[in-house]
Write an enzyme that holds these catalytic residues in place. Sequence first.
Site, mmCIF file in Angstrom:
data_model
loop_
_atom_site.group_PDB
_atom_site.id
_atom_site.type_symbol
_atom_site.label_atom_id
_atom_site.label_comp_id
_atom_site.label_asym_id
_atom_site.label_seq_id
_atom_site.Cartn_x
_atom_site.Cartn_y
_atom_site.Cartn_z
ATOM 1 N N LYS A 124 4.935 -0.653 -18.892
ATOM 2 C CA LYS A 124 3.622 -0.542 -18.245
ATOM 3 C C LYS A 124 3.754 -1.068 -16.829
ATOM 4 C CE LYS A 124 -0.572 0.702 -19.482
ATOM 5 N NZ LYS A 124 -0.982 1.611 -20.567
ATOM 6 N N ASP A 164 -3.270 5.490 -16.107
ATOM 7 C CA ASP A 164 -4.015 4.543 -16.949
ATOM 8 C C ASP A 164 -5.321 4.301 -16.188
ATOM 9 O OD1 ASP A 164 -3.463 2.719 -19.471
ATOM 10 O OD2 ASP A 164 -4.506 1.429 -18.058
ATOM 11 N N GLY A 235 -17.615 3.305 -21.683
ATOM 12 C CA GLY A 235 -16.856 3.879 -20.583
ATOM 13 C C GLY A 235 -17.474 5.189 -20.116
ATOM 14 N N PHE A 236 -17.010 5.695 -18.977
ATOM 15 C CA PHE A 236 -17.429 7.050 -18.557
ATOM 16 C C PHE A 236 -16.296 7.761 -17.835
ATOM 17 C CE2 PHE A 236 -18.267 6.532 -13.953
ATOM 18 C CZ PHE A 236 -18.379 5.151 -13.837
ATOM 19 N N TRP A 241 -14.670 10.949 -21.582
ATOM 20 C CA TRP A 241 -14.965 12.371 -21.413
ATOM 21 C C TRP A 241 -14.266 13.215 -22.484
ATOM 22 C CZ3 TRP A 241 -10.939 15.731 -19.514
ATOM 23 C CH2 TRP A 241 -11.345 17.041 -19.296
HETATM 24 N N1 GLU Z 1 -1.971 4.880 -20.257
HETATM 25 C C1 GLU Z 1 -1.884 5.652 -21.453
HETATM 26 C C2 GLU Z 1 -1.703 4.734 -22.644
HETATM 27 O O1 GLU Z 1 -2.209 3.626 -22.626
HETATM 28 C C3 GLU Z 1 -0.877 6.785 -21.354
HETATM 29 C C4 GLU Z 1 0.519 6.369 -21.033
HETATM 30 C C5 GLU Z 1 1.484 7.524 -20.767
HETATM 31 O O2 GLU Z 1 1.089 8.667 -20.853
HETATM 32 O O3 GLU Z 1 2.656 7.203 -20.497
HETATM 33 O O4 GLU Z 1 -1.099 5.052 -23.629
#
Ligand code: GLU
Length: 445
Positions: A124, A164, A235-236, A241
């Site tokens: 991350k 994200d 959330g929005f 969505w």
């Molecule tokens: N941020 C998204 C998650 O929490 C997607 C991460 C990604 O596609 O690598 O899983």
Amino acid sequence: MKVQGILTNLETKHPGEKEYLQAVHEVLESIETIYNENPQYEAAKIIERLVEPDRILTFRVSWMDDAGNVHVNLGYRVQFNNAIGPYKGGIRLHPSVNLSILKFLGFEQIFKNALTTLPMGGGKGGSDFNPKGKSDAEIMRFCQAFMLELWRIIGPSADVPAGDIGTGGREIGFLYGMYKKLQHENSGVLTGKGLNWGGSLIRPEATGFGATYFTKEMLKLDGDTFKDKVVCLSGFGNVTWGVALKVIELGGKVITISGPDGYVLDEKGLDAEKINYLLALRASNNDIVSPYVEVFPEAKFIPGKKPWEVPCDIAMPSAIQNELDGIDAENLIKNGVKYVVEVSNMGCTPEAIYAFHNGKIPFAPGKAANAGGVAVSGLEMSQNAMKLNWTKEEVDAKLHQIMSSIHEACLKYGTEDDGYINYVKGANIAGFIKVADAMLDQGVI
Ligand code: GLU
């Protein structure tokens, strides 16, 4: 293993990293029995190795705003574990970002990615940069400056970042443009790309669609469907969505959305027009949801509150970590909630999860329910590697199948003696076994 011992040790080593310690605690608690039954894990110190990231890159991001003022933000990439595939996980751009948050997200991502059945490790990244209220040119300069550091450690077989909170198609475009220039290759290193430069159909909707498919499986176990179910969302943004779109398609009624300013209660339920408006709202570059009621005056805006006080059949927190606490959980239970599905990462506090488990309310954790996003990222990587594109139907069918298989894995490892499905335990054990066994096969490294 003494879970408490490992945690105490971690607390001493990483004081104050509360979100990270919370995420580790939840996983260790659920895998304790399996771990104790398999002494090979202990012998190889799998837990001790799994809870520390392989490495963390921290860097300074300097950029200039439209008025010529210089700003300095912090940038990070946490490469957590690559036992089953390249590090994979999004980039969060939000003022709350710090190392604790990125370590919790990276840790969760290891198990989530393992559950997808695709070969992806966990990572991350992000920054405390706030994209809200910035011009496109400012976003571009920030993203370019961020990538000027990040590019050294990522690559299509090494580490594949994505979106994200705060990082959508626009940001991925600017990041990708700079990576391509620096690396002198067009290899699809990021996922969530635009459709005409390597992106996958269904990727923007994937987290929400996947979570809804997962919920559909939970309902199916009880011989039920989404038809006429009242659903509360928070959330929005992009995720909310996608959930709203699919829930409505399957016959459910979505009556709430929310922002940091409060929540919107729309008793008539969202429809196609309102869902389209959500797109405009999230593109509007502000952080508030209240403009919804100016466009749809039949809805009510409740300032400063969360939607969990509204009676519903299904609650799906889709905004940010720890957005639903013990009191919210008690309110939901009192009002007759039948299912709770975390679409945000770690959206529920430990007290809330305890209350759902205690009340025998089926509760799906984010790492299972929201895995559809990263799953379609994995499918984007496959398409890039093949240099071919799948149709919308093909991607959607694969996503559907992956979500059903995650649900199956949760049943396999999470069904308790009285028949209650502990999805937290199921998801944690299934993800852990896959990663731990890969680590055993690969030796002490
Ligand atoms: N941020 C998204 C998650 O929490 C997607 C991460 C990604 O596609 O690598 O899983």
